[in-house]
Write a protein that holds these residues in place. Sequence first.
Motif, PDB file in Angstrom:
ATOM      1  N   LEU A  43       0.812  -1.218   0.000  1.00 31.04           N
ATOM      2  CA  LEU A  43       0.000   0.000   0.000  1.00 31.04           C
ATOM      3  C   LEU A  43       0.846   1.269   0.000  1.00 31.04           C
ATOM      4  CD1 LEU A  43      -2.907  -0.961   2.410  1.00 31.04           C
ATOM      5  CD2 LEU A  43      -2.924  -0.865  -0.087  1.00 31.04           C
ATOM      6  N   ASP A  44       2.115   1.150   0.336  1.00 25.42           N
ATOM      7  CA  ASP A  44       3.017   2.295   0.313  1.00 25.42           C
ATOM      8  C   ASP A  44       3.820   2.242  -0.990  1.00 25.42           C
ATOM      9  OD1 ASP A  44       5.109   4.162   0.679  1.00 25.42           O
ATOM     10  OD2 ASP A  44       5.169   3.837   2.818  1.00 25.42           O
ATOM     11  N   ALA A  45       4.974   1.663  -0.953  1.00 22.90           N
ATOM     12  CA  ALA A  45       5.871   1.641  -2.116  1.00 22.90           C
ATOM     13  C   ALA A  45       5.292   0.867  -3.289  1.00 22.90           C
ATOM     14  CB  ALA A  45       7.223   1.058  -1.705  1.00 22.90           C
ATOM     15  N   GLY A  46       4.552  -0.199  -3.012  1.00 21.11           N
ATOM     16  CA  GLY A  46       4.001  -1.021  -4.090  1.00 21.11           C
ATOM     17  C   GLY A  46       2.980  -0.303  -4.943  1.00 21.11           C
ATOM     18  N   SER A  47       2.304   0.681  -4.364  1.00 22.52           N
ATOM     19  CA  SER A  47       1.310   1.413  -5.148  1.00 22.52           C
ATOM     20  C   SER A  47       1.960   2.149  -6.318  1.00 22.52           C
ATOM     21  CB  SER A  47       0.532   2.386  -4.263  1.00 22.52           C
ATOM     22  OG  SER A  47       1.376   3.415  -3.777  1.00 22.52           O
ATOM     23  N   TYR A  48       3.192   2.596  -6.147  1.00 20.57           N
ATOM     24  CA  TYR A  48       3.897   3.273  -7.238  1.00 20.57           C
ATOM     25  C   TYR A  48       4.222   2.301  -8.369  1.00 20.57           C
ATOM     26  CZ  TYR A  48       4.435   6.998  -3.833  1.00 20.57           C
ATOM     27  OH  TYR A  48       4.189   7.980  -2.911  1.00 20.57           O
ATOM     28  N   ALA A  49       4.646   1.099  -8.008  1.00 22.93           N
ATOM     29  CA  ALA A  49       4.971   0.104  -9.027  1.00 22.93           C
ATOM     30  C   ALA A  49       3.723  -0.298  -9.807  1.00 22.93           C
ATOM     31  CB  ALA A  49       5.620  -1.122  -8.375  1.00 22.93           C
ATOM     32  N   ALA A  91       3.617  -8.489 -16.411  1.00 25.40           N
ATOM     33  CA  ALA A  91       4.430  -7.531 -15.671  1.00 25.40           C
ATOM     34  C   ALA A  91       4.667  -8.097 -14.283  1.00 25.40           C
ATOM     35  CB  ALA A  91       3.719  -6.180 -15.576  1.00 25.40           C
ATOM     36  N   GLN A  92       5.768  -7.702 -13.684  1.00 30.29           N
ATOM     37  CA  GLN A  92       6.056  -8.086 -12.313  1.00 30.29           C
ATOM     38  C   GLN A  92       6.322  -6.826 -11.507  1.00 30.29           C
ATOM     39  OE1 GLN A  92       9.274 -10.874 -13.192  1.00 30.29           O
ATOM     40  NE2 GLN A  92       7.945 -12.489 -12.395  1.00 30.29           N
ATOM     41  N   VAL A  93       5.794  -6.812 -10.283  1.00 34.51           N
ATOM     42  CA  VAL A  93       6.024  -5.701  -9.370  1.00 34.51           C
ATOM     43  C   VAL A  93       6.474  -6.265  -8.038  1.00 34.51           C
ATOM     44  CG1 VAL A  93       4.369  -4.146 -10.490  1.00 34.51           C
ATOM     45  CG2 VAL A  93       3.599  -5.615  -8.623  1.00 34.51           C
ATOM     46  N   ALA A  94       7.283  -5.496  -7.347  1.00 36.45           N
ATOM     47  CA  ALA A  94       7.753  -5.888  -6.021  1.00 36.45           C
ATOM     48  C   ALA A  94       7.882  -4.649  -5.163  1.00 36.45           C
ATOM     49  CB  ALA A  94       9.100  -6.604  -6.122  1.00 36.45           C
ATOM     50  N   SER A  95       7.614  -4.823  -3.876  1.00 38.87           N
ATOM     51  CA  SER A  95       7.824  -3.746  -2.912  1.00 38.87           C
ATOM     52  C   SER A  95       8.309  -4.370  -1.620  1.00 38.87           C
ATOM     53  CB  SER A  95       6.528  -2.966  -2.669  1.00 38.87           C
ATOM     54  OG  SER A  95       5.513  -3.818  -2.157  1.00 38.87           O
ATOM     55  N   SER A  96       9.142  -3.617  -0.883  1.00 36.94           N
ATOM     56  CA  SER A  96       9.671  -4.186   0.348  1.00 36.94           C
ATOM     57  C   SER A  96      10.119  -3.109   1.309  1.00 36.94           C
ATOM     58  CB  SER A  96      10.857  -5.108   0.042  1.00 36.94           C
ATOM     59  OG  SER A  96      11.302  -5.729   1.219  1.00 36.94           O
ATOM     60  N   PHE A  97       9.812  -3.355   2.587  1.00 36.61           N
ATOM     61  CA  PHE A  97      10.385  -2.580   3.681  1.00 36.61           C
ATOM     62  C   PHE A  97      11.532  -3.354   4.319  1.00 36.61           C
ATOM     63  CE2 PHE A  97       6.024  -0.512   4.725  1.00 36.61           C
ATOM     64  CZ  PHE A  97       6.194   0.404   3.715  1.00 36.61           C
ATOM     65  N   ALA A  98      11.780  -4.572   3.862  1.00 36.00           N
ATOM     66  CA  ALA A  98      12.763  -5.456   4.488  1.00 36.00           C
ATOM     67  C   ALA A  98      14.115  -5.413   3.798  1.00 36.00           C
ATOM     68  CB  ALA A  98      12.223  -6.891   4.500  1.00 36.00           C
ATOM     69  N   THR A  99      14.254  -4.570   2.790  1.00 44.09           N
ATOM     70  CA  THR A  99      15.517  -4.465   2.056  1.00 44.09           C
ATOM     71  C   THR A  99      15.998  -3.018   2.084  1.00 44.09           C
ATOM     72  OG1 THR A  99      14.438  -3.962  -0.052  1.00 44.09           O
ATOM     73  CG2 THR A  99      14.796  -6.298   0.465  1.00 44.09           C
ATOM     74  N   GLY A 100      17.198  -2.815   1.606  1.00 38.35           N
ATOM     75  CA  GLY A 100      17.672  -1.453   1.412  1.00 38.35           C
ATOM     76  C   GLY A 100      16.790  -0.761   0.394  1.00 38.35           C
ATOM     77  N   ALA A 147      12.923   0.145 -12.515  1.00 39.51           N
ATOM     78  CA  ALA A 147      11.909  -0.310 -13.457  1.00 39.51           C
ATOM     79  C   ALA A 147      12.583  -0.699 -14.756  1.00 39.51           C
ATOM     80  CB  ALA A 147      10.870   0.779 -13.715  1.00 39.51           C
ATOM     81  N   ILE A 148      12.121  -1.789 -15.323  1.00 40.80           N
ATOM     82  CA  ILE A 148      12.590  -2.252 -16.617  1.00 40.80           C
ATOM     83  C   ILE A 148      11.366  -2.525 -17.482  1.00 40.80           C
ATOM     84  CG2 ILE A 148      13.813  -4.055 -17.896  1.00 40.80           C
ATOM     85  CD1 ILE A 148      15.380  -4.619 -15.316  1.00 40.80           C
ATOM     86  N   ILE A 149      11.353  -1.955 -18.658  1.00 42.34           N
ATOM     87  CA  ILE A 149      10.324  -2.256 -19.650  1.00 42.34           C
ATOM     88  C   ILE A 149      11.053  -2.956 -20.789  1.00 42.34           C
ATOM     89  CG2 ILE A 149       8.610  -1.333 -21.243  1.00 42.34           C
ATOM     90  CD1 ILE A 149       8.487   1.150 -19.376  1.00 42.34           C
ATOM     91  N   ALA A 150      10.707  -4.215 -21.021  1.00 36.72           N
ATOM     92  CA  ALA A 150      11.352  -4.991 -22.084  1.00 36.72           C
ATOM     93  C   ALA A 150      10.289  -5.423 -23.082  1.00 36.72           C
ATOM     94  CB  ALA A 150      12.050  -6.215 -21.505  1.00 36.72           C
ATOM     95  N   GLY A 151      10.530  -5.126 -24.335  1.00 37.35           N
ATOM     96  CA  GLY A 151       9.585  -5.488 -25.387  1.00 37.35           C
ATOM     97  C   GLY A 151      10.310  -5.962 -26.623  1.00 37.35           C
ATOM     98  N   GLU A 152       9.560  -6.193 -27.668  1.00 35.98           N
ATOM     99  CA  GLU A 152      10.129  -6.699 -28.915  1.00 35.98           C
ATOM    100  C   GLU A 152      11.133  -5.745 -29.539  1.00 35.98           C
ATOM    101  OE1 GLU A 152       6.866  -7.555 -31.493  1.00 35.98           O
ATOM    102  OE2 GLU A 152       6.136  -9.196 -30.235  1.00 35.98           O
ATOM    103  N   ASP A 153      10.958  -4.439 -29.318  1.00 37.20           N
ATOM    104  CA  ASP A 153      11.807  -3.448 -29.968  1.00 37.20           C
ATOM    105  C   ASP A 153      12.908  -2.882 -29.091  1.00 37.20           C
ATOM    106  OD1 ASP A 153      10.383  -3.658 -32.380  1.00 37.20           O
ATOM    107  OD2 ASP A 153       8.875  -2.243 -31.662  1.00 37.20           O
ATOM    108  N   GLY A 154      13.061  -3.428 -27.857  1.00 35.80           N
ATOM    109  CA  GLY A 154      14.138  -2.934 -27.026  1.00 35.80           C
ATOM    110  C   GLY A 154      13.794  -2.935 -25.552  1.00 35.80           C
TER     111      GLY A 154
END
Length: 174
Positions: free
Chosen positions: A14-20, A62-71, A76-83
């Motif tokens: 609900l905090d950092a994950g909402s941005y992702a 798509a994959q999203v991750a959020s954590s208060f347990a890490t530094g 963000a990475i967007i990977a598609g057919e063209d790059g």
Amino acid sequence: NIRLSPTLGGGSLLDAGSYAVSFVILCTRRPPKRVQATSDRHANGVDLTTVATLDFGDGLLAQVASSFATGGHRHAIIAGEDGVIETNFLNHPPIGGPAVLQIRAGKNVSVPFEPAEIPAGNGFLLEAESFARLLRHGEAEWTGATPQDSIDIALTIDAIQASAASGRWEEIAA
């Protein structure tokens, strides 16, 4: 730490994950069809870490991750057919410098990334300024999420929480 308070809606999703989640929906311009997630929880029940896969039903994932347990990290990475486009600064560029997107055209991993500089600015301030323009001049001046985007983000977060609790894929409520 109020971010760990269950009564105040605490937890990393609900905090950092909402941005992702917001970033994914704003990039794809649509909500996923279903999600699957897992969370590591604090003793009081709020999530310290949540990782989710978002399935858009047509091969787009798509994959999203959020954590208060890490530094602290933002990536963000967007990977598609063209790059590929990579960034470490989703809503705030580094202090003293602009945000830089790293862009690699094509599928060849030996092609080097090329930097693309984005104008500096505090993401929260830019959003507040856009909101002020919206109030003064109308909807055409708003650069943020649409009302439907906001609903889609909230429904996706709800489904991620449900999946983390159930351990199953969860459909996005329509």
